[in-house]
Enzyme design. Structure first.
Site, PDB file in Angstrom:
ATOM      1  N   GLY A 115       0.829  -1.194   0.000  1.00  0.00           N
ATOM      2  CA  GLY A 115       0.000   0.000   0.000  1.00  0.00           C
ATOM      3  C   GLY A 115       0.865   1.246   0.000  1.00  0.00           C
ATOM      4  O   GLY A 115       2.048   1.207   0.348  1.00  0.00           O
ATOM      5  N   CYS A 116       0.284   2.370  -0.376  1.00  0.00           N
ATOM      6  CA  CYS A 116       1.064   3.604  -0.479  1.00  0.00           C
ATOM      7  C   CYS A 116       1.493   4.114   0.897  1.00  0.00           C
ATOM      8  O   CYS A 116       2.681   4.387   1.126  1.00  0.00           O
ATOM      9  CB  CYS A 116       0.285   4.666  -1.244  1.00  0.00           C
ATOM     10  SG  CYS A 116      -1.374   5.018  -0.624  1.00  0.00           S
ATOM     11  N   TYR A 117       0.550   4.240   1.823  1.00  0.00           N
ATOM     12  CA  TYR A 117       0.914   4.665   3.179  1.00  0.00           C
ATOM     13  C   TYR A 117       1.884   3.679   3.843  1.00  0.00           C
ATOM     14  O   TYR A 117       2.890   4.091   4.426  1.00  0.00           O
ATOM     15  CB  TYR A 117      -0.329   4.812   4.058  1.00  0.00           C
ATOM     16  CG  TYR A 117      -1.215   5.996   3.760  1.00  0.00           C
ATOM     17  CD1 TYR A 117      -0.735   7.303   3.877  1.00  0.00           C
ATOM     18  CD2 TYR A 117      -2.546   5.815   3.399  1.00  0.00           C
ATOM     19  CE1 TYR A 117      -1.561   8.388   3.634  1.00  0.00           C
ATOM     20  CE2 TYR A 117      -3.377   6.892   3.158  1.00  0.00           C
ATOM     21  CZ  TYR A 117      -2.886   8.182   3.272  1.00  0.00           C
ATOM     22  OH  TYR A 117      -3.716   9.256   3.029  1.00  0.00           O
TER      23      TYR A 117
END
Length: 311
Positions: A115-117
């Site tokens: 995921g990006c976060y």
């Protein structure tokens, strides 16, 4: 013969970005589904099993269905959804996670795109947990903001069509979010981090920040110790840059869009010897999604890891 790559969900935000990064490649053959057959399960199954690598850019349930359609034992799946990020048998597609991760990705048939976060958070925290600077049971907090493209088509429409007047919005107020289990697993923390995400009125780019009270940590590290541990973890990496302390100290602020359209992840250690602000800056559609997927694709096929990517 070039390897064949199929993007299942190529009309979505991440799928379009991946296709853009692959369109000029001469070492791959990109195969596509006819727009009228995107929901045709039999046609999707045919293309999935025809491809050497399939990149899933789908909602979680659709991604699980796609995996169930695989009958070709040689097909490699790279899943950009949340569906398999903490699942047994799936290799986590963060090549810089540790020194053996590239080999694990190269040998895998099932790769979960981070995921990006979590990409920013894990990059900041894992090396410090591994080094013993942050205890496994430390109550870690992560504050982060992303461009609205991170919310997919509904949020893009909300902001671009002026369905909302918000310039900055915090969300996941009930502490129910899909990312913390992934953050916990791949940092080695004993507890879920306190995750406080937000979205701003800009399309893409993100900042992930971990505030760290150095005075309270058992080993009483100095800011230079934090920076040294992070620099050692990412020495020689093409896409993860630990910014020198002096360079970071010269800044008066940090623009969340500064890594847009790249696969670069920048790490900063701001603050003092009492209180450090660990910051990761990346493109949520680049290293946080499509760029990472292309990087994993390159590794899985034994190609130049940086092909189609901008550092």
């Amino acid at each position: 013969m070039n390897p064949k790559v199929f993007i299942d969900g190529e009309a979505g935000t991440t799928g379009l970005q991946i296709a853009e990064r692959l369109k000029d490649r001469t070492d791959l053959d990109l195969i596509s589904i006819h727009p009228d057959k995107r929901k045709d399960v039999d046609e999707r199954a045919r293309l999935i099993n025809k491809a050497d690598v399939v990149i899933l850019c789908l909602p979680d349930e659709a991604a699980r269905l796609a995996v169930s359609l695989v009958t070709n034992p040689n097909t490699v799946i790279i899943d950009a959804s949340t569906a398999h990020r903490v699942s047994p048998g799936w290799v986590y597609g963060f090549a810089e996670l540790d020194k053996g991760q590239r080999a694990a990705i190269a040998a895998a048939k099932r790769i979960s795109n981070p995921g990006c976060y979590p990409t920013g958070f894990i990059a900041l925290v894992r090396p410090l947990v591994t080094a013993g600077i942050i205890p496994h049971d430390w109550p870690v907090t992560v504050n982060a903001v992303s461009g609205y493209s991170g919310g997919g088509k509904p949020m893009i429409a909300e902001f671009e069509e002026r369905q909302t007047q918000d310039n900055f919005r915090i969300y996941a107020l009930g502490q129910q979010h899909k990312h913390p289990p992934e953050m916990k697993k791949f940092t080695g923390l004993s507890h879920l981090p306190m995750f406080t995400p937000a979205v701003g009125r800009y399309a893409q780019g993100m900042i992930v920040e971990v505030p760290l009270p150095l005075w309270a940590l058992p080993s009483r590290p100095k800011r230079k110790d934090i920076h040294k541990a992070l620099s050692a973890a990412y020495a020689g990496e093409a896409f993860v840059k630990v910014v020198p302390l002096a360079e970071g100290d010269a800044l008066k602020g940090l623009d969340a869009e500064g890594c847009n359209d790249t696969n670069r992840l920048e790490i900063y250690v701001f603050g003092t010897d009492e209180q450090a602000r660990l910051v990761a800056r990346l493109d949520n559609l680049g290293k946080g999604a499509s760029g990472a997927a292309v990087q994993n694709l390159n590794i899985a096929l034994g190609l130049d890891e940086g092909a189609g990517l901008v550092a």
